[in-house]
Write a protein that holds these residues in place. Structure first.
Motif, mmCIF file in Angstrom:
data_model
loop_
_atom_site.group_PDB
_atom_site.id
_atom_site.type_symbol
_atom_site.label_atom_id
_atom_site.label_comp_id
_atom_site.label_asym_id
_atom_site.label_seq_id
_atom_site.Cartn_x
_atom_site.Cartn_y
_atom_site.Cartn_z
ATOM 1 N N UNK A 36 42.339 40.543 49.250
ATOM 2 C CA UNK A 36 42.775 40.783 47.876
ATOM 3 C C UNK A 36 43.212 42.237 47.780
ATOM 4 N N UNK A 37 44.496 42.452 47.556
ATOM 5 C CA UNK A 37 45.062 43.804 47.465
ATOM 6 C C UNK A 37 45.632 43.986 46.074
ATOM 7 N N UNK A 38 45.285 45.108 45.442
ATOM 8 C CA UNK A 38 45.750 45.330 44.074
ATOM 9 C C UNK A 38 46.012 46.803 43.799
ATOM 10 N N UNK A 39 47.030 47.003 42.975
ATOM 11 C CA UNK A 39 47.412 48.355 42.569
ATOM 12 C C UNK A 39 46.540 48.793 41.404
ATOM 13 N N UNK A 40 46.210 50.056 41.369
ATOM 14 C CA UNK A 40 45.413 50.594 40.271
ATOM 15 C C UNK A 40 46.268 50.901 39.046
ATOM 16 N N UNK A 41 47.556 51.165 39.284
ATOM 17 C CA UNK A 41 48.433 51.614 38.204
ATOM 18 C C UNK A 41 49.707 50.788 38.217
ATOM 19 N N UNK A 42 50.231 50.512 37.047
ATOM 20 C CA UNK A 42 51.545 49.887 36.951
ATOM 21 C C UNK A 42 51.495 48.402 36.665
ATOM 22 N N UNK A 43 52.593 47.897 36.176
ATOM 23 C CA UNK A 43 52.707 46.483 35.857
ATOM 24 C C UNK A 43 53.240 45.678 37.029
ATOM 25 N N UNK A 44 53.913 46.322 37.958
ATOM 26 C CA UNK A 44 54.453 45.640 39.121
ATOM 27 C C UNK A 44 54.242 46.513 40.349
ATOM 28 N N UNK B 226 35.041 37.139 45.451
ATOM 29 C CA UNK B 226 36.219 36.287 45.609
ATOM 30 C C UNK B 226 36.033 34.981 44.835
ATOM 31 N N UNK B 227 34.798 34.486 44.778
ATOM 32 C CA UNK B 227 34.530 33.204 44.124
ATOM 33 C C UNK B 227 34.793 33.233 42.625
ATOM 34 N N UNK B 228 34.715 34.402 42.016
ATOM 35 C CA UNK B 228 34.888 34.474 40.562
ATOM 36 C C UNK B 228 36.227 35.056 40.128
ATOM 37 N N UNK B 229 37.145 35.271 41.072
ATOM 38 C CA UNK B 229 38.482 35.726 40.671
ATOM 39 C C UNK B 229 39.109 34.666 39.771
ATOM 40 N N UNK B 230 39.770 35.116 38.730
ATOM 41 C CA UNK B 230 40.344 34.186 37.765
ATOM 42 C C UNK B 230 41.783 33.844 38.106
ATOM 43 N N UNK B 231 42.264 32.694 37.604
ATOM 44 C CA UNK B 231 43.654 32.317 37.850
ATOM 45 C C UNK B 231 44.622 33.268 37.166
ATOM 46 N N UNK B 232 45.869 33.229 37.621
ATOM 47 C CA UNK B 232 46.906 34.039 36.985
ATOM 48 C C UNK B 232 46.905 35.470 37.448
ATOM 49 N N UNK B 233 47.276 35.694 38.699
ATOM 50 C CA UNK B 233 47.318 37.055 39.221
ATOM 51 C C UNK B 233 48.385 37.872 38.505
ATOM 52 N N UNK B 234 48.058 39.100 38.090
ATOM 53 C CA UNK B 234 49.089 39.996 37.551
ATOM 54 C C UNK B 234 50.125 40.311 38.635
ATOM 55 N N UNK B 235 51.241 40.855 38.223
ATOM 56 C CA UNK B 235 52.332 41.121 39.163
ATOM 57 C C UNK B 235 52.082 42.352 40.036
ATOM 58 N N UNK B 236 50.945 43.006 39.875
ATOM 59 C CA UNK B 236 50.647 44.159 40.724
ATOM 60 C C UNK B 236 49.483 43.864 41.679
ATOM 61 N N UNK B 237 49.337 42.572 42.043
ATOM 62 C CA UNK B 237 48.269 42.155 42.941
ATOM 63 C C UNK B 237 48.755 41.059 43.866
ATOM 64 N N UNK B 238 48.034 40.874 44.973
ATOM 65 C CA UNK B 238 48.318 39.763 45.869
ATOM 66 C C UNK B 238 46.993 39.282 46.454
ATOM 67 N N UNK B 239 46.935 37.978 46.717
ATOM 68 C CA UNK B 239 45.703 37.362 47.195
ATOM 69 C C UNK B 239 46.019 36.351 48.281
ATOM 70 N N UNK B 240 45.354 36.511 49.425
ATOM 71 C CA UNK B 240 45.400 35.517 50.491
ATOM 72 C C UNK B 240 44.023 34.874 50.512
ATOM 73 N N UNK B 241 43.944 33.608 50.079
ATOM 74 C CA UNK B 241 42.636 32.982 49.936
ATOM 75 C C UNK B 241 42.781 31.467 49.890
ATOM 76 N N UNK B 242 41.759 30.768 50.352
ATOM 77 C CA UNK B 242 41.711 29.312 50.282
ATOM 78 C C UNK B 242 40.817 28.886 49.127
ATOM 79 N N UNK B 243 41.008 27.673 48.603
ATOM 80 C CA UNK B 243 40.213 27.203 47.456
ATOM 81 C C UNK B 243 38.708 27.150 47.716
ATOM 82 N N UNK B 244 38.275 27.019 48.967
ATOM 83 C CA UNK B 244 36.834 27.000 49.231
ATOM 84 C C UNK B 244 36.201 28.390 49.120
ATOM 85 N N UNK B 245 37.012 29.434 49.125
ATOM 86 C CA UNK B 245 36.514 30.804 48.963
ATOM 87 C C UNK B 245 36.788 31.291 47.542
ATOM 88 N N UNK B 246 38.026 31.180 47.117
ATOM 89 C CA UNK B 246 38.425 31.575 45.753
ATOM 90 C C UNK B 246 38.485 30.302 44.927
#
Length: 159
Positions: free
Chosen positions: A129-137, A35-55
């Motif tokens: 952190x939930x993300x789709x394996x396939x697709x742009x959205x 979680x600490x190394x996730x980069x900014x700018x989530x693609x549209x096929x992902x979602x993240x629930x996280x605080x700045x002290x973790x991510x």
């Protein structure tokens, strides 16, 4: 007319192969997500629930949820909700979980990582952190999955 039929058959075959690949892909192997190394700018096929002290750098879709129960109690509730989840406890006390969730209609497989961080002996915050394996959205599915998991955890603690 024949040309249109061949295009239709080819499209159906390609779609079937893609769906089969999505439905049979195993859970990710290897290193656990950081979680600490996730980069900014989530693609549209992902979602993240996280605080700045973790991510540390990633832009979260929503903040972490905090529960007034121990991290071990959160992990036990998550195991009850997601029996296929793999768990591990880290040296700092964080509890990690990961599992694959399958969408209802098209049976797409999505990856979910959870970090349960003890705040005190009787409270914990949960990053997801939930993300789709396939697709742009994902058409909002990953965000909805996080929201549903947070609500299900609340229900588990109330019961």
């Amino acid at each position: 007319m024949l040309n249109m039929s061949l295009k239709t058959v080819a499209l159906c075959c390609a779609s079937s192969l893609l769906l089969m690949a999505c439905a049979t892909t195993p859970a990710p192997a290897g290193d656990w997500l950081s979680f600490a190394t996730l980069e900014p700018g989530l693609p549209t096929n992902r979602a993240l629930a996280c605080d700045p002290d973790i991510c540390l750098a990633a832009d979260a879709s929503r903040p972490t949820a905090t529960y007034d129960v121990s991290a071990k109690a959160v992990a036990a509730a998550l195991l009850k909700l997601e029996p296929s989840a793999d768990f591990r406890t880290e040296a700092n006390g964080d509890i990690r979980a990961r599992y694959v969730d399958t969408t209802a209609i098209l049976r797409f497989r999505d990856d979910v990582d959870v970090l349960i961080r003890p705040v005190t002996d009787t409270s914990a915050k949960v990053a997801i952190y939930s993300r789709s394996r396939v697709g742009l959205s994902d058409l909002g599915k990953n965000g909805a999955r996080i929201e549903a998991l947070e609500k299900d955890l609340v229900t588990e603690f109330a019961g």
